[in-house]
Design a protein around this motif. Structure first.
Motif, PDB file in Angstrom:
ATOM      1  N   GLY A  80      39.401  -2.336  91.215  1.00  9.28           N
ATOM      2  CA  GLY A  80      38.435  -2.776  92.206  1.00  9.28           C
ATOM      3  C   GLY A  80      37.060  -3.101  91.641  1.00  9.28           C
ATOM      4  N   ALA A  81      36.892  -3.118  90.313  1.00 15.55           N
ATOM      5  CA  ALA A  81      35.577  -3.382  89.723  1.00 15.55           C
ATOM      6  C   ALA A  81      35.136  -4.808  90.023  1.00 15.55           C
ATOM      7  CB  ALA A  81      35.620  -3.161  88.218  1.00 15.55           C
ATOM      8  N   VAL A  82      33.865  -4.938  90.370  1.00 18.06           N
ATOM      9  CA  VAL A  82      33.307  -6.259  90.637  1.00 18.06           C
ATOM     10  C   VAL A  82      32.114  -6.565  89.732  1.00 18.06           C
ATOM     11  CG1 VAL A  82      34.103  -6.355  93.023  1.00 18.06           C
ATOM     12  CG2 VAL A  82      31.861  -5.367  92.497  1.00 18.06           C
ATOM     13  N   GLN A  83      31.799  -5.631  88.813  1.00 10.32           N
ATOM     14  CA  GLN A  83      30.700  -5.844  87.885  1.00 10.32           C
ATOM     15  C   GLN A  83      31.070  -5.365  86.491  1.00 10.32           C
ATOM     16  OE1 GLN A  83      27.252  -3.816  89.516  1.00 10.32           O
ATOM     17  NE2 GLN A  83      26.471  -5.749  90.270  1.00 10.32           N
ATOM     18  N   LEU A  84      30.586  -6.099  85.513  1.00 10.05           N
ATOM     19  CA  LEU A  84      30.670  -5.676  84.121  1.00 10.05           C
ATOM     20  C   LEU A  84      29.330  -5.048  83.787  1.00 10.05           C
ATOM     21  CD1 LEU A  84      31.779  -5.618  81.210  1.00 10.05           C
ATOM     22  CD2 LEU A  84      30.856  -7.934  80.946  1.00 10.05           C
ATOM     23  N   HIS A  85      29.336  -3.779  83.389  1.00 11.84           N
ATOM     24  CA  HIS A  85      28.114  -3.069  83.032  1.00 11.84           C
ATOM     25  C   HIS A  85      28.034  -2.971  81.516  1.00 11.84           C
ATOM     26  CE1 HIS A  85      26.973  -1.550  87.045  1.00 11.84           C
ATOM     27  NE2 HIS A  85      28.266  -1.729  87.274  1.00 11.84           N
ATOM     28  N   ILE A  86      26.898  -3.378  80.963  1.00 13.37           N
ATOM     29  CA  ILE A  86      26.646  -3.236  79.537  1.00 13.37           C
ATOM     30  C   ILE A  86      25.386  -2.401  79.385  1.00 13.37           C
ATOM     31  CG2 ILE A  86      26.041  -4.397  77.392  1.00 13.37           C
ATOM     32  CD1 ILE A  86      27.650  -6.784  78.314  1.00 13.37           C
ATOM     33  N   ARG A  87      25.481  -1.364  78.573  1.00 14.93           N
ATOM     34  CA  ARG A  87      24.335  -0.491  78.321  1.00 14.93           C
ATOM     35  C   ARG A  87      24.167  -0.362  76.818  1.00 14.93           C
ATOM     36  NH1 ARG A  87      24.063   5.732  78.208  1.00 14.93           N
ATOM     37  NH2 ARG A  87      21.827   6.086  78.193  1.00 14.93           N
ATOM     38  N   PHE A  88      22.949  -0.577  76.367  1.00 15.63           N
ATOM     39  CA  PHE A  88      22.650  -0.424  74.951  1.00 15.63           C
ATOM     40  C   PHE A  88      21.423   0.452  74.826  1.00 15.63           C
ATOM     41  CE2 PHE A  88      20.904  -1.308  70.857  1.00 15.63           C
ATOM     42  CZ  PHE A  88      22.007  -1.522  70.054  1.00 15.63           C
ATOM     43  N   GLN A  89      21.564   1.529  74.091  1.00 14.07           N
ATOM     44  CA  GLN A  89      20.444   2.437  73.849  1.00 14.07           C
ATOM     45  C   GLN A  89      20.183   2.449  72.355  1.00 14.07           C
ATOM     46  OE1 GLN A  89      21.157   6.502  74.982  1.00 14.07           O
ATOM     47  NE2 GLN A  89      18.987   6.893  75.227  1.00 14.07           N
ATOM     48  N   ALA A  90      18.984   2.037  71.980  1.00 10.74           N
ATOM     49  CA  ALA A  90      18.633   1.968  70.562  1.00 10.74           C
ATOM     50  C   ALA A  90      18.282   3.350  70.031  1.00 10.74           C
ATOM     51  CB  ALA A  90      17.446   1.026  70.368  1.00 10.74           C
ATOM     52  N   PRO A  91      18.494   3.572  68.746  1.00 12.60           N
ATOM     53  CA  PRO A  91      18.084   4.839  68.150  1.00 12.60           C
ATOM     54  C   PRO A  91      16.574   5.018  68.271  1.00 12.60           C
ATOM     55  CG  PRO A  91      18.950   3.335  66.472  1.00 12.60           C
ATOM     56  CD  PRO A  91      19.090   2.666  67.789  1.00 12.60           C
ATOM     57  N   SER A  92      16.129   6.255  68.435  1.00 12.18           N
ATOM     58  CA  SER A  92      14.702   6.497  68.650  1.00 12.18           C
ATOM     59  C   SER A  92      14.103   7.486  67.647  1.00 12.18           C
ATOM     60  CB  SER A  92      14.458   6.970  70.084  1.00 12.18           C
ATOM     61  OG  SER A  92      15.220   8.117  70.353  1.00 12.18           O
ATOM     62  N   CYS A  93      14.729   7.597  66.499  1.00 13.93           N
ATOM     63  CA  CYS A  93      14.186   8.433  65.419  1.00 13.93           C
ATOM     64  C   CYS A  93      14.141   7.599  64.143  1.00 13.93           C
ATOM     65  CB  CYS A  93      15.057   9.665  65.202  1.00 13.93           C
ATOM     66  SG  CYS A  93      15.136  10.760  66.638  1.00 13.93           S
ATOM     67  N   TRP A  94      12.997   7.573  63.510  1.00 18.75           N
ATOM     68  CA  TRP A  94      12.764   6.746  62.328  1.00 18.75           C
ATOM     69  C   TRP A  94      12.658   7.644  61.098  1.00 18.75           C
ATOM     70  CZ3 TRP A  94       7.328   5.221  60.638  1.00 18.75           C
ATOM     71  CH2 TRP A  94       7.351   4.294  59.587  1.00 18.75           C
ATOM     72  N   ASP A  95      13.069   7.129  59.955  1.00 18.73           N
ATOM     73  CA  ASP A  95      12.981   7.925  58.726  1.00 18.73           C
ATOM     74  C   ASP A  95      11.546   8.062  58.212  1.00 18.73           C
ATOM     75  OD1 ASP A  95      12.436   5.490  57.427  1.00 18.73           O
ATOM     76  OD2 ASP A  95      14.329   5.456  56.329  1.00 18.73           O
ATOM     77  N   GLY A  96      10.623   7.295  58.761  1.00 22.68           N
ATOM     78  CA  GLY A  96       9.215   7.393  58.365  1.00 22.68           C
ATOM     79  C   GLY A  96       8.889   6.675  57.069  1.00 22.68           C
ATOM     80  N   LYS A  97       9.871   6.014  56.478  1.00 23.78           N
ATOM     81  CA  LYS A  97       9.669   5.353  55.186  1.00 23.78           C
ATOM     82  C   LYS A  97       9.862   3.849  55.246  1.00 23.78           C
ATOM     83  CE  LYS A  97      11.665   9.381  52.943  1.00 23.78           C
ATOM     84  NZ  LYS A  97      12.876   9.868  52.306  1.00 23.78           N
ATOM     85  N   TYR A  98      10.983   3.427  55.777  1.00 21.68           N
ATOM     86  CA  TYR A  98      11.372   2.019  55.688  1.00 21.68           C
ATOM     87  C   TYR A  98      11.299   1.330  57.053  1.00 21.68           C
ATOM     88  CZ  TYR A  98      13.217   3.829  51.336  1.00 21.68           C
ATOM     89  OH  TYR A  98      13.349   4.458  50.130  1.00 21.68           O
ATOM     90  N   LEU A  99      10.692   0.144  57.089  1.00 21.14           N
ATOM     91  CA  LEU A  99      10.667  -0.643  58.317  1.00 21.14           C
ATOM     92  C   LEU A  99      12.018  -1.306  58.556  1.00 21.14           C
ATOM     93  CD1 LEU A  99       7.128  -2.272  58.101  1.00 21.14           C
ATOM     94  CD2 LEU A  99       7.855  -0.268  59.409  1.00 21.14           C
ATOM     95  N   ASP A 100      12.770  -1.504  57.507  1.00 24.43           N
ATOM     96  CA  ASP A 100      14.115  -2.052  57.595  1.00 24.43           C
ATOM     97  C   ASP A 100      14.871  -1.587  56.358  1.00 24.43           C
ATOM     98  OD1 ASP A 100      16.304  -3.444  58.550  1.00 24.43           O
ATOM     99  OD2 ASP A 100      15.537  -5.427  58.042  1.00 24.43           O
TER     100      ASP A 100
END
Length: 144
Positions: free
Chosen positions: A16-36
């Protein structure tokens, strides 16, 4: 390392689903050293539960808390969900890119008030469960 495994790449159909739900949660802890990093993700990690509590904390190897970015989307659907594909490919290909365009002083006020303050803030930096903390921004979404 605080990373989460990829989920099943297929979209699941519920009766009976009438919607596709997409959820994306990004990580929220940084190593403090590298921007990438070459793999574009090992410089970031997800919070972990502090032993003996329900509190989420950043792991020791990624000690810097940053704002959690989350997208939640719902699309109307019908028919056979096993045939649904994103423009980028199968379900696991869903991603987004983030570019920061915040005013530095406003971002600092929100981070200090909400993240460092341990609050669950709305867009003004107000936590309904802690009204005594006030808001980081005024009614016009500007610094007071």
């Amino acid at each position: 390392m605080g990373t989460r495994p990829l989920h099943d790449e297929r979209f699941q159909q519920r009766r009976g689903a009438v919607q596709l739900h997409i959820r994306f949660q990004a990580p929220s802890c940084w190593d403090g050293k590298y921007l990438d990093t070459p793999d574009h993700h090992s410089h970031m990690a997800y919070p972990v539960v502090k032993p003996g509590t329900n509190d989420n904390v950043c792991p020791a190897d990624h000690p810097v808390a940053v704002p959690m970015i989350e997208f939640k989307m719902a699309f109307p659907v019908n028919g056979d969900m096993s045939q649904v594909r994103l423009a980028s490919g199968r379900g696991f290909s869903f991603h987004y890119d983030f570019f920061n365009g915040w005013d530095d002083a406003t971002l600092k006020a929100l981070v200090d008030h909400c993240i460092v303050g341990g609050l669950q803030c709305d867009a003004r930096g107000y936590d309904q469960t802690h009204p005594e903390a006030g808001a980081a921004l005024n009614e016009d979404y500007r610094l007071p």
